[in-house]
Scaffold this active site. Structure first.
Site, short mmCIF file in Angstrom:
data_model
loop_
_atom_site.label_atom_id
_atom_site.label_comp_id
_atom_site.label_asym_id
_atom_site.label_seq_id
_atom_site.Cartn_x
_atom_site.Cartn_y
_atom_site.Cartn_z
N HIS A 145 -2.10 10.25 -4.03
CA HIS A 145 -3.04 9.29 -2.85
C HIS A 145 -2.31 8.37 -2.07
O HIS A 145 -3.29 7.59 -0.80
CB HIS A 145 -4.65 9.16 -3.79
CG HIS A 145 -5.64 9.45 -3.07
ND1 HIS A 145 -6.52 8.55 -2.63
CD2 HIS A 145 -5.33 10.50 -2.21
CE1 HIS A 145 -7.17 8.17 -1.77
NE2 HIS A 145 -7.15 10.31 -1.80
N LYS A 147 -0.77 5.68 1.11
CA LYS A 147 -0.56 5.87 2.40
C LYS A 147 -0.11 4.35 2.11
O LYS A 147 -0.69 3.39 2.12
CB LYS A 147 -1.72 6.03 2.45
CG LYS A 147 -2.67 7.50 3.05
CD LYS A 147 -4.12 7.19 1.67
CE LYS A 147 -5.09 8.05 1.86
NZ LYS A 147 -5.85 8.02 0.50
N ASP A 152 11.28 -1.45 9.34
CA ASP A 152 12.30 -3.13 9.14
C ASP A 152 12.21 -3.71 8.16
O ASP A 152 12.81 -4.04 8.63
CB ASP A 152 12.16 -2.78 10.17
CG ASP A 152 13.34 -1.98 12.02
OD1 ASP A 152 13.48 -1.03 11.49
OD2 ASP A 152 12.48 -2.45 12.43
N HIS A 317 -15.06 6.21 4.90
CA HIS A 317 -14.03 6.88 4.17
C HIS A 317 -13.92 6.02 2.96
O HIS A 317 -12.14 5.47 2.82
CB HIS A 317 -13.05 7.99 4.90
CG HIS A 317 -11.88 8.73 3.55
ND1 HIS A 317 -10.85 8.22 4.27
CD2 HIS A 317 -11.97 9.42 3.23
CE1 HIS A 317 -9.95 8.91 2.92
NE2 HIS A 317 -10.79 9.86 2.36
N LYS A 319 -12.75 2.82 1.18
CA LYS A 319 -11.66 2.09 -0.15
C LYS A 319 -12.11 0.66 -0.14
O LYS A 319 -11.04 0.06 0.08
CB LYS A 319 -11.15 3.05 -1.25
CG LYS A 319 -11.03 4.58 -0.99
CD LYS A 319 -9.85 4.38 0.23
CE LYS A 319 -9.37 6.19 0.24
NZ LYS A 319 -10.37 7.17 0.77
N ASP A 324 -18.32 -11.06 -5.49
CA ASP A 324 -18.60 -13.03 -5.34
C ASP A 324 -17.97 -13.52 -3.49
O ASP A 324 -17.94 -14.52 -3.71
CB ASP A 324 -18.17 -13.29 -6.64
CG ASP A 324 -18.85 -13.63 -7.66
OD1 ASP A 324 -20.00 -12.74 -7.49
OD2 ASP A 324 -18.32 -13.48 -9.14
#
Length: 399
Positions: A145, A147, A152, A317, A319, A324
């Site tokens: 999952h 990405k 370079d 979507h 995450k 704190d």
């Protein structure tokens, strides 16, 4: 034997096979899973929350590549943006740039002819996590999952966006798509590169980790950060530890709120010791039953005094977990059991107050575009919804 009994035994046999496949596959998975974390680094970070801005920047950097382009996505659709992306990679390969594209076998929608055209143009292509015996069912559930993009060896990207029109605000049902994606420069790129090359080796059986050409000398950036890869085994421990250390506040942004028992207990304990807990989830759903699977957890948190927001301005979507205002976790992992126990994920822990303040400002904006939920929003209004919630609870591990 009647037809009814035949059907019964067939279903029972399938259920027995799936159960055995899963349990034995899980045992093998845990035995082989690698637990490691990269050291803390200093990098420079940017954050993108809108698809059009991210893809404009990403495609621009890909066009400027001179040596190599390494890309891993969970999903690449078969649509306008994906075709533009594929064409860009083919053009760069034909210019003589090394291009490697790694995609999840189940997540990707690339057609055979598209893959064939990529290879013909010189793009090195591989599928990651192809289901294989002896545990076909279990291996079909363990997905890569992550990405990752590395250009370079000097510019990197990581986050929640995939490649497709819906992520670029072109889906009437889900637009605008709200997500968080990081762009990095500085010494942290070495770890992003290593993680891609490890996944590439696993998928293609080609080891490039010792090739110095992919690891140029990098300067320190200004932001302290750390990459934490997980392989369906240690993400629960990471999240539970972060929550257990909270003193004042916890903010969680996720499209799927289906925590493990341990993580949920840590959230309840945090509320009990006076920590403010805020959860931001989408109002709309992009997958069947994931919304209903979250209801029992959200009801419990609301009863204990947490705040829950449902994002209204499109689909949420992102995450993110913020502790704190001192630690911010942004990456590819959802706040759900699939990310904790099945998927291969990559998260970035950020410790810089100024950058965390920037992320909190984005979170605040998203909460202003949300509905502050009450218990009534997650009540079982009718028999059908009650059935959906029960079904979701039964298969929540796989959602």
């Amino acid at each position: 034997m009647g037809i009814g009994w035949m059907i019964f035994w067939i279903i029972a046999g399938i259920a027995l096979w799936v159960t055995a496949d899963f349990l034995l596959g899980r045992k093998q998975h845990l035995a082989n899973a690698k637990k490691y974390a990269f050291p803390e680094r200093y990098s420079d970070l940017e954050i993108f929350a809108k698809g059009p801005e991210l893809f404009e920047d990403l495609f621009s950097e890909i066009k400027k590549a001179r040596q190599h382009i390494h890309i891993l996505f969970y999903i690449i659709k078969d649509d306008k943006l994906s075709h533009e992306f594929v064409t860009l990679l083919k053009n760069k390969a034909q210019e003589g740039v090394e291009v490697r594209l790694l995609v999840d076998w189940i997540g990707s929608n690339l057609k055979r002819k598209t893959i064939k055209s990529l290879k013909a143009a010189g793009v090195q292509f591989a599928y990651t996590h192809i289901p294989k015996p002896p545990f076909l069912f279990y291996s079909s559930q363990v997905r890569n999952h992550r990405k990752i993009t590395v250009i370079d060896g000097q510019i990197g990207y990581l986050g929640g966006f995939n490649i497709g029109d819906e992520y670029n605000d072109k889906n009437p049902k889900l637009s605008p798509w709200r997500d968080y994606h990081l762009k990095l420069t500085g010494e942290g790129i070495v770890d992003l590169q290593k993680e891609f090359l490890r996944d590439w080796q696993c998928a293609s059986k080609v080891n490039l980790l010792q090739n110095k050409a992919y690891f140029p000398e990098l300067q320190k950036g200004s932001i302290r950060q750390q990459f934490v890869p997980t392989e369906g085994d240690s993400l629960e421990d990471l999240i539970a530890t972060l929550i257990s250390e909270a003193k004042k506040s916890i903010i969680i942004g996720t499209p799927y709120f289906i925590p493990s028992k341990e993580v949920f207990e840590q959230l309840n304990a945090a509320i009990s010791r006076g920590v403010s807990v805020t959860v931001l989830v989408p109002y709309k759903s992009d997958h069947i039953l994931v919304k209903e699977a979250s209801y029992r957890y959200l009801r419990s948190l609301l009863k204990d005094g947490a705040d829950v927001y449902q994002y209204l301005k499109g689909f949420y979507h992102a995450k993110v977990v913020m502790i704190d205002d001192n630690i911010c976790d942004i990456g590819t992992a959802n706040f759900d059991q699939r990310s904790m126990f099945l998927n291969y994920e990559l998260n970035c822990l950020v410790y810089d107050p100024s950058f965390i303040k920037k992320v909190k400002h984005i979170l605040t904006e998203d909460m202003l575009d949300s509905h502050k939920a009450s218990l009534a929003d997650f009540s079982r209004a009718n028999l059908f919804l009650s059935f959906k919630e029960t079904a979701a609870r039964t298969i929540s591990f796989f959602l």
